[in-house]
Structure formats: structure tokens, C-alpha cells
Design a protein around this motif. Structure first.
Motif, PDB file in Angstrom:
ATOM      1  N   ILE A  45      23.062  22.811  -2.477  1.00 44.50           N
ATOM      2  CA  ILE A  45      24.083  21.793  -2.712  1.00 44.50           C
ATOM      3  C   ILE A  45      23.480  20.536  -3.328  1.00 44.50           C
ATOM      4  O   ILE A  45      23.973  20.010  -4.332  1.00 44.50           O
ATOM      5  N   VAL A  46      22.387  20.054  -2.729  1.00 43.49           N
ATOM      6  CA  VAL A  46      21.748  18.834  -3.224  1.00 43.49           C
ATOM      7  C   VAL A  46      21.085  19.092  -4.575  1.00 43.49           C
ATOM      8  O   VAL A  46      21.142  18.251  -5.484  1.00 43.49           O
ATOM      9  N   GLY A  47      20.460  20.263  -4.724  1.00 42.99           N
ATOM     10  CA  GLY A  47      19.787  20.594  -5.986  1.00 42.99           C
ATOM     11  C   GLY A  47      20.734  20.588  -7.174  1.00 42.99           C
ATOM     12  O   GLY A  47      20.382  20.123  -8.268  1.00 42.99           O
ATOM     13  N   GLU A  48      21.955  21.091  -6.971  1.00 42.35           N
ATOM     14  CA  GLU A  48      22.944  21.094  -8.051  1.00 42.35           C
ATOM     15  C   GLU A  48      23.320  19.670  -8.453  1.00 42.35           C
ATOM     16  O   GLU A  48      23.529  19.378  -9.636  1.00 42.35           O
ATOM     17  N   ALA A  49      23.395  18.776  -7.463  1.00 45.95           N
ATOM     18  CA  ALA A  49      23.719  17.373  -7.757  1.00 45.95           C
ATOM     19  C   ALA A  49      22.576  16.695  -8.517  1.00 45.95           C
ATOM     20  O   ALA A  49      22.809  15.888  -9.421  1.00 45.95           O
ATOM     21  N   VAL A  50      21.351  17.040  -8.154  1.00 38.61           N
ATOM     22  CA  VAL A  50      20.191  16.473  -8.856  1.00 38.61           C
ATOM     23  C   VAL A  50      20.189  16.915 -10.317  1.00 38.61           C
ATOM     24  O   VAL A  50      19.918  16.124 -11.232  1.00 38.61           O
ATOM     25  N   TYR A  77      23.186  12.795   1.061  1.00 38.49           N
ATOM     26  CA  TYR A  77      22.891  11.654   0.198  1.00 38.49           C
ATOM     27  C   TYR A  77      21.431  11.216   0.343  1.00 38.49           C
ATOM     28  O   TYR A  77      20.774  10.851  -0.629  1.00 38.49           O
ATOM     29  N   ILE A  78      20.943  11.273   1.591  1.00 35.98           N
ATOM     30  CA  ILE A  78      19.530  10.937   1.831  1.00 35.98           C
ATOM     31  C   ILE A  78      18.627  11.959   1.145  1.00 35.98           C
ATOM     32  O   ILE A  78      17.625  11.599   0.507  1.00 35.98           O
ATOM     33  N   GLU A  79      18.963  13.239   1.270  1.00 32.58           N
ATOM     34  CA  GLU A  79      18.196  14.285   0.594  1.00 32.58           C
ATOM     35  C   GLU A  79      18.243  14.104  -0.925  1.00 32.58           C
ATOM     36  O   GLU A  79      17.242  14.321  -1.610  1.00 32.58           O
ATOM     37  N   TYR A  80      19.404  13.723  -1.443  1.00 33.61           N
ATOM     38  CA  TYR A  80      19.570  13.539  -2.887  1.00 33.61           C
ATOM     39  C   TYR A  80      18.636  12.436  -3.397  1.00 33.61           C
ATOM     40  O   TYR A  80      17.931  12.621  -4.409  1.00 33.61           O
ATOM     41  N   ILE A  81      18.617  11.300  -2.710  1.00 35.05           N
ATOM     42  CA  ILE A  81      17.742  10.187  -3.122  1.00 35.05           C
ATOM     43  C   ILE A  81      16.288  10.627  -3.095  1.00 35.05           C
ATOM     44  O   ILE A  81      15.513  10.343  -4.021  1.00 35.05           O
TER      45      ILE A  81
END
Length: 441
Positions: A45-50, A77-81
Motif C-alpha cells: 500500500i505504502v510502496g504504491e503511494a511512493v 503516513y509515517i511509513e510513507y515519509i
């Protein structure tokens, strides 16, 4: 101007404890990263946002285990940053857990030092630093793993907000509200218990803080949870319905009567606390089961494994009971307002978490105790304080207990690390693993 701390032995003892805690949390962090289906889901999920832009981040976070309830998105959101800064890799997303785990070490010391003297505070911080339980949960990316730091931050600044000597009570309340707004997004139980603890504590204390800080704190919590609010508006309150269903489902199970659940809950608290400050996962207690849902007839069960490990379970039960009694006595006798506030807050954490856990008594996992992570150490600290006061050797017994528990944790941490070291070459049967619920490494 000379720096006084250079000659302060307690400062250097703390720095040694801090360094040890950092080492145990960061050693071989990437090669030994724990990674299962939950971590895979979050990483995708986070990887796709990155890769595709921040707009790909969802309005809701991970699903609470065993329910359809979705938590807040703060963890994503923390993982994304972190992934944007440190790389879109498993370890890049896991670094925030490591980072906040390390920050929790000094914060824990400052928290317990509000009540205990330097020696006991340092002893408890040593156990916090070497705890197998906390080290394990600091070494992989999972939303509950951030709870210890945020619970400590909420609690520490809340205590400062009600402190008569504190000149910036309003700002402390605002900081506590900030951490609370994030904390409640990490776990279903945090969402239920933390606001209750804080609300009751503030009602009891009635701190004199300007209305603008109360309003700003409430607004800040709302702002931090705006993604969830937007989702509720767009879905007609679907997640709120899931929350209500999850709570009612957990609280209306009829497999066991109330007294069974209460006893089992107390047993699980004792064994959970024992794991947290000793690292030993083999303690057991006999099972008390009602016969035909009777409140009079009960069956006591204890198989061979239970009998073999009953002494450790009995010791864990004794520590919990003695710690609880010490807390009750101190609450009545303590005159210092700052110290009494500390005791009240920890009593609320224990009491509210205990009540909330009753419906879950037969499903409890040690990780649930992350929400009340201060309580086992506070109970132990109160017992150490009592030993120091009563014993003729003035603290030597307390020191021996701290050393014994620290050595116990270090032994089990070494065993855990050795298992991880060997896993590339063979699968290792490990017996009962209550922390990660694994049977093999």
C-alpha cells in the motif's frame, strides 16, 4: 562554564543503558527484519503511494485483527515519509519503529523519574532497555509497535499539564493531545482505552488551563483524524458501524461466564507482566473453568507443561498482586502531589485496561499490554522501593533483583538473536513463543 553532568555518575550510567538499548534494537536490523503478511500488505500500500504519488495513500489504515474495523492512517503516513527519505524498501518502512523505540528509552526514564529516585529510575530504565518483549517489537514494521513511545509521550506531558509547578501547562496539554491524536490510530485497544484514561484523569485533576488550550487540543485531535472523518462522510459511517460491531461482538461472547473471564484476565496480566520485565515466556498458571456455567462449581486444570512451569507463574502472580497492593497503599499515603498524580495515572491505566480486557480474556496476547507498558515497570518499581525501605542492607536486594531480571532478559535476547542468526541455514523449533506466536524461526 563547566558542564556538571560530566562528573555526574548517574548521567554516565544512563548513557551506558541508552547505548545498550540502541545496540539491542538496531543490531543486524535489516538482515533479521521480521516480515509477515501484515507487513507485506502495508508495504504494498505504502510502496504504491511512493511510486505513484501521495494521493494513493488511503484514508484509513490497517484492519484491526479479527474485525472489519479499519484503524486510522497515521501508521501508513509515517511509513510513507520514511520510505520517501530512506528508501522504498522493507527496512526503509521499518526504520520509524526503530527510531521511536530508541526515543522511548530517555522518555521512559524522565517518566518514571517523576516518582522514583535516580537509582530505581535507572534500574527500571535498564530493564526497559533490555526487555526481550520491547526489543522484539522494535525490530519490525507493525502499527502496534509504535504504541510504547506514544503512550509515554501522552502520559509524560499530561502529568506536566496538571503539575502545579509547571508554568506552561497549556502547551503541555496541547503536546499530549498531539500524541494522543496519533496514538489512537495505532490499535483498536488504544482507541478505546487511552481517551478513557486521559478523560477520567483530567476530570479527577481539573487542571486550571486557559480555555484556548482546551479548544486547541480538541481541534488538534480532530485535525489529526481528518482522513477518518472524511471516510465516514463518504461511506455513511461504515467504519463507525464496524467499531460498534467489534465492541459489542467482543463483549457479548458467552463461551465463558464473567468470573472465568475475570480470573483469566488477572492470570494473563500476571504472565504478561512477567514476560515484559523478565523475558521468560514459560510461566504458566492453572486454568479455572466453570462447570455448566455455574458460579459455584469450578474445575481446576493444569497439564504437565503447566505443572512444570507453575513456579514461574506463581512468582509472576505474586509480583502482580504485591505490586497492586503497593500501588493501593501508596495512593492512600502519598502526600506529594506530583507523585500522587503519577500513581493515579498508572492506576487508571491498570484499571481501565483490566476492565476492557475482561471480554477478551481468553483471546489476550502479550502485545495487548503495549497500551499499558508503563504499569508493569511501575509495579516492580514500587516493590523495589519497598524492599529498599524495609531491608537492612538499604537497597542491595533491589539491585540484585534488577540485575537478575536484566540478566534473564539478556539471556533470552541472546537466544532470540542466535535463532535468527541460524535461520538462513535451518528451521529451528522454538517451543512456545508467546510474543510473536511462532513455532519455528
Amino acid at each position: 562554564m563547566k558542564l556538571k553532568f560530566i562528573k555526574n555518575k548517574y548521567f554516565w550510567i544512563f548513557m551506558a543503558i541508552f547505548a545498550l538499548g540502541i545496540f539491542l534494537r538496531s543490531y543486524n536490523f535489516t538482515p533479521w527484519l521480521h516480515f509477515e503478511l501484515d507487513q507485506s500488505r502495508d508495504a504494498i500500500i505504502v510502496g504504491e503511494a511512493v511510486e505513484n504519488g501521495v494521493g494513493e495513500l488511503p484514508l484509513l489504515g490497517p484492519r484491526a485483527a479479527g474485525t472489519m474495523l479499519r484503524l486510522g492512517p497515521a501508521f501508513y503516513y509515517i511509513e510513507y515519509i520514511s520510505a520517501k527519505i530512506l528508501g522504498n524498501t522493507p527496512q526503509g518502512m521499518a526504520y520509524p519503529v526503530l527510531f521511536f523505540s530508541i526515543l522511548s528509552l530517555p522518555l521512559f526514564y524522565f517518566f518514571v523519574a517523576r516518582y522514583f529516585n535516580k537509582k530505581i529510575s535507572l534500574g527500571l530504565t535498564l530493564l526497559f532497555s533490555v526487555s526481550l518483549f520491547l526489543i522484539t517489537y522494535s525490530r519490525f514494521a507493525w502499527n502496534p509497535n509504535l504504541i510504547p513511545f506514544f503512550v509515554l509521550a501522552v502520559s509524560y506531558f499530561l502529568l506536566k499539564a496538571v503539575d502545579k509547578e509547571e508554568k506552561k501547562k497549556g502547551w503541555c496539554l496541547l503536546i499530549s493531545a498531539f500524541f494522543l491524536g496519533i496514538l489512537i490510530q495505532f490499535h483498536f485497544l488504544a482507541l478505546i482505552t487511552a481517551p478513557l484514561v486521559i478523560a477520567i484523569f483530567l476530570i479527577i485533576k481539573k487542571p486550571k488551563i486557559k480555555i484556548k488550550f482546551w479548544l486547541a487540543s480538541a481541534l488538534l485531535i480532530i485535525v489529526l483524524n481528518i482522513p477518518m472523518i472524511i471516510n465516514e462522510v463518504k461511506t455513511g459511517g461504515d467504519n463507525a458501524e464496524q467499531f460498534i460491531e467489534a465492541v459489542t461482538k467482543k463483549s457479548t461472547k458467552e463461551e465463558h461466564i464473567l468470573i472465568e473471564k475475570t480470573i483469566r484476565n488477572y492470570w494473563e496480566h500476571a504472565l504478561g507482566y512477567w514476560i515484559i520485565f523478565s523475558g521468560n515466556q514459560k510461566g504458566e498458571l492453572f486454568k479455572v473453568e466453570s462447570v455448566n456455567n455455574s458460579y459455584v462449581n469450578f474445575d481446576i486444570k493444569c497439564d504437565q507443561y503447566c505443572r512444570d512451569n507453575l513456579p514461574q507463574g506463581a512468582l509472576a502472580l505474586l509480583i502482580l498482586t504485591a505490586g497492586l497492593l503497593s500501588l493501593a497503599i501508596k495512593l492512600v499515603k502519598e502526600k506529594n502531589r506530583t507523585k500522587k498524580d503519577f500513581l493515579i495515572l498508572n492506576a487508571l491505566y491498570f484499571g481501565i485496561v483490566f476492565i476492557v480486557f475482561i471480554p477478551l480474556a481468553f483471546e489476550l496476547s502479550p502485545r495487548f499490554f503495549l497500551i499499558a507498558i508503563t504499569v508493569p515497570f511501575v509495579f516492580l518499581g514500587l516493590l523495589l522501593e519497598r524492599f529498599s525501605y524495609l531491608a537492612k542492607d538499604k537497597g542491595k536486594i533491589a539491585v540484585l533483583i534488577i540485575v537478575a531480571l536484566a540478566v534473564s532478559n539478556l539471556f533470552f535476547v541472546y537466544k532470540f538473536f542466535e535463532e535468527l542468526r541460524l535461520t538462513p541455514n535451518k528451521s529451528i523449533a522454538i517451543g512456545r513463543d508467546k510474543i510473536l506466536k511462532q513455532k519455528t524461526r
